[in-house]
Design an enzyme around this catalytic site. Structure first.
Site, PDB file in Angstrom:
ATOM      1  CD  GLU A   1      -2.707   1.079   2.626  1.00  7.23           C
ATOM      2  OE1 GLU A   1      -3.867   1.508   2.576  1.00  7.23           O
ATOM      3  OE2 GLU A   1      -2.214   0.593   3.670  1.00  7.23           O
TER       4      GLU A   1
ATOM      5  CD  GLU B   1      -6.514   6.908   4.923  1.00 14.20           C
ATOM      6  OE1 GLU B   1      -6.513   6.059   5.834  1.00 14.20           O
ATOM      7  OE2 GLU B   1      -5.715   6.895   3.969  1.00 14.20           O
TER       8      GLU B   1
END
Length: 197
Positions: free
Chosen positions: A87, A184
């Site tokens: 990620e 986010e």
């Protein structure tokens, strides 16, 4: 509560929207490379944005819009690889929490005229594109960050970061999954409207 998690295409771009359902969040595709994300309640984790699937090292990604977080939030080029499962974040701006404070510092790089700190960390039994997994995270964090709270824009030369990571022994997987400009939020609130090109 809010918009259920989903992925797909809109306006010629791939989008990914993920929420753990704990916060109150609304994700909206606006056509083209644009999206709006609004979240509140100061709980839960959520991430959404637009870009491409698969990602590519050679891509130059531009973004513009508004980014107004209250609390812990990132605005970043965000993606995944498989083989190995990685990620990654190229963080352009963030709210109250500096993501580089909880990772292992590897070095720094200058890309698009700005300095980025390069970091890595491991995630154990955490959500991934392949369900709950243990995997490594790679980070480039712009230092100083672009100022949140209003209008924001920039360009990210993805190759510059990937090459710097590789030079530090941080090797992405051979198979790219999505690559998006993501907003986010973690136990926070805020709003963002971002257009990706």
């Amino acid at each position: 509560s809010g918009t259920p998690s989903s992925t797909g295409t809109d306006g010629g771009y791939y989008y990914s929207w993920w929420t753990d359902g704990a916060g109150d969040a609304t994700y909206q595709n606006n056509g083209g490379g644009s999206y709006t994300l609004t979240w509140s309640g100061n709980n839960g984790n959520l991430v959404g944005g637009k870009g491409w699937n698969p990602g590519a090292a050679s891509r130059s990604i531009s973004y513009s819009g508004t980014y107004q977080p209250n609390g812990n939030s990132y605005l970043s080029v965000y993606g995944w690889t498989r083989s190995s499962l990685i990620e990654y974040y190229i963080v352009e701006s963030y709210g109250s929490y500096d993501p580089s404070s909880a990772a292992s510092h590897k070095g720094s790089v200058t890309c698009n005229g700005a300095t980025y700190d390069i970091l890595s960390t491991w995630r154990y039994n955490a959500p991934s594109i392949d369900g709950t997994q243990t995997f490594e995270q790679f980070w480039s964090v712009r230092n100083p960050k672009k100022a949140p709270g209003g209008s924001i824009s920039g360009t990210v030369d993805v190759q510059c970061h990937f090459d710097a990571w590789k030079g530090l022994g941080m090797n992405l997987g051979s198979e790219h999954n999505y690559q998006i400009v993501a907003t986010e939020g973690y136990q926070s609130s805020g709003t963002a409207t971002i257009t990706v090109t």
